[in-house]
Design a protein around this motif. Structure first.
Motif, short mmCIF file in Angstrom:
data_model
loop_
_atom_site.label_atom_id
_atom_site.label_comp_id
_atom_site.label_asym_id
_atom_site.label_seq_id
_atom_site.Cartn_x
_atom_site.Cartn_y
_atom_site.Cartn_z
N GLY A 32 95.90 111.51 20.09
CA GLY A 32 94.81 110.92 19.32
C GLY A 32 94.30 111.85 18.21
O GLY A 32 93.33 111.55 17.52
N LEU A 33 94.98 113.00 18.06
CA LEU A 33 94.56 113.98 17.05
C LEU A 33 95.62 114.09 15.96
O LEU A 33 96.74 113.61 16.13
CB LEU A 33 94.37 115.34 17.71
N PHE A 34 95.27 114.72 14.86
CA PHE A 34 96.25 114.90 13.78
C PHE A 34 97.45 115.69 14.30
O PHE A 34 97.29 116.67 15.04
CB PHE A 34 95.63 115.62 12.58
N SER A 35 98.64 115.25 13.92
CA SER A 35 99.86 115.93 14.32
C SER A 35 99.85 117.36 13.79
O SER A 35 99.43 117.61 12.65
CB SER A 35 101.06 115.17 13.77
N THR A 36 100.33 118.29 14.62
CA THR A 36 100.29 119.71 14.24
C THR A 36 101.19 120.01 13.03
O THR A 36 101.05 121.06 12.42
CB THR A 36 100.72 120.60 15.42
N LYS A 37 102.10 119.07 12.68
CA LYS A 37 102.93 119.36 11.50
C LYS A 37 102.14 119.26 10.19
O LYS A 37 102.58 119.73 9.15
CB LYS A 37 104.17 118.47 11.47
N PHE A 38 100.93 118.66 10.24
CA PHE A 38 100.11 118.54 9.03
C PHE A 38 99.00 119.60 8.96
O PHE A 38 98.30 119.72 7.96
CB PHE A 38 99.43 117.17 8.96
N THR A 39 98.80 120.32 10.08
CA THR A 39 97.60 121.16 10.16
C THR A 39 97.91 122.62 10.45
O THR A 39 99.02 122.97 10.83
CB THR A 39 96.66 120.64 11.27
N GLU A 40 96.88 123.46 10.28
CA GLU A 40 96.98 124.88 10.63
C GLU A 40 95.66 125.33 11.25
O GLU A 40 94.60 124.77 10.96
CB GLU A 40 97.30 125.71 9.38
#
Ligand SMILES: [Zn+2]
Length: 318
Positions: A32-40
């Motif tokens: 339910g959270l933003f995929s880690t491939k878009f975030t840091e």
């Protein structure tokens, strides 16, 4: 024509829905959270401490509070490249909203901002609005006799501002070679979108004249409405509002950049939003009955006297 509070909230709700519907593309369905491939991950953008306390999830994003300085920020946060892509696809609704920019609601707030900043120093002749949209604020500044300069990344809004005769740039601040030092640099509802506020303030300082001033309007994490509504407050959108400063944290980051607070006030009480919420209604679309005080106790004057309004207006100088 003056818009009612309800009409303004309907406009905001439309922008909100359009923006939130685009979060889905980035969300990992299993968490339910933003995929880690878009975030840091990152440390506190104000004090660099790295022990944040979880606050809440909102529309795929995670807000945390620094355990050292109380800064509220998104962590993880979108990587720059993805954030840029997100904004580039974000403007169809916003361009429509821009057309309503010149109504009384914004004109009053913009004029009050100009009054505040012009009262703080002599011989202020040029003004730069970072994120100037179609130039509604610069139009008012031009009427005061100021030389007006704008930066706008959205191309259609940039063209509108340029057509009005403002010196306008369709590029990032750090890429622009200004012909002169600038006396007043404004950011209306922009600074909370910038991941590295310290770098941003230092860049602005480098183009500012010696007596120059920086004017920021930002949503305040110390707002009574934000504290009361928590995750339900639309200050917390999950992607765009990466840094939510409060009274102490905005001072702290300014001081780190060798800037001091020349003045600070709050605007927009959000009394009707708080009353809707306290009446178990949708805070933003409820049928507001009392707009003069929160639950008959806290009025607009006491909200702003205690710097508890929804937005902070801060003037900085060297
Ligand atoms: Zn901190």
């Amino acid at each position: 024509m003056k818009k009612s509070v309800k009409e303004l909230h309907a406009i905001r709700a439309k922008m909100w829905d359009a923006s939130i519907s685009r979060h889905e593309h980035y969300i990992d369905k299993s968490t339910g959270l933003f995929s880690t491939k878009f975030t840091e991950e990152r440390s506190c953008p104000v004090c660099t401490n790295n022990t944040p306390a979880f606050m809440f999830n909102k529309e795929g994003g995670t807000y945390v509070k620094c355990s050292s300085c109380n800064m509220v920020y998104l962590n993880p946060v979108f990587i720059d490249e993805e954030l840029t892509k997100f904004y580039q696809s974000n403007h169809s609704v916003q361009s429509e909203i821009v057309e309503t920019d010149e109504d009384d609601f914004y004109s009053t707030i913009y004029n009050q901002g100009l009054d505040s900043v012009l009262s703080k120093a002599q011989l202020l002749t040029s003004i730069l609005d970072i994120g100037c949209s179609s130039g509604a604020f610069l139009d008012l500044a031009a009427k005061r006799g100021l030389k007006t300069i704008g930066i706008e990344l959205n191309e259609s809004e940039f063209r509108l501002a340029e057509q009005k005769g403002h010196e306008t740039y369709n590029d990032s601040l750090e890429n622009i070679d200004f012909k002169q030092e600038i006396d007043i640099v404004c950011m209306w509802d922009v600074f909370e979108h910038i991941k590295d506020g310290e770098v941003c303030l230092n860049t602005i300082k480098s183009i500012l004249s010696i007596n120059g001033l920086i004017f920021l309007q930002i949503p305040s994490s110390d707002a009574l409405a934000a504290k009361m509504l928590g995750a339900k407050c639309n200050m917390y959108d999950g992607i765009e509002h990466v840094n939510l400063y409060g009274i102490e944290t905005i001072k702290k980051i300014a001081n780190k950049c060798g800037l001091e607070i020349a003045s600070m006030k709050t605007v927009i009480s959000e009394i009707s939003v708080m009353n809707n919420y306290l009446n178990y209604d949708d805070p933003y679309m409820g049928d507001t009955k009392n707009q003069s005080s929160v639950h008959g106790i806290i009025d607009e004057k006491s909200i702003h006297e205690n710097l508890l309004g929804y937005k902070l207006q801060v003037i900085l100088r060297r």
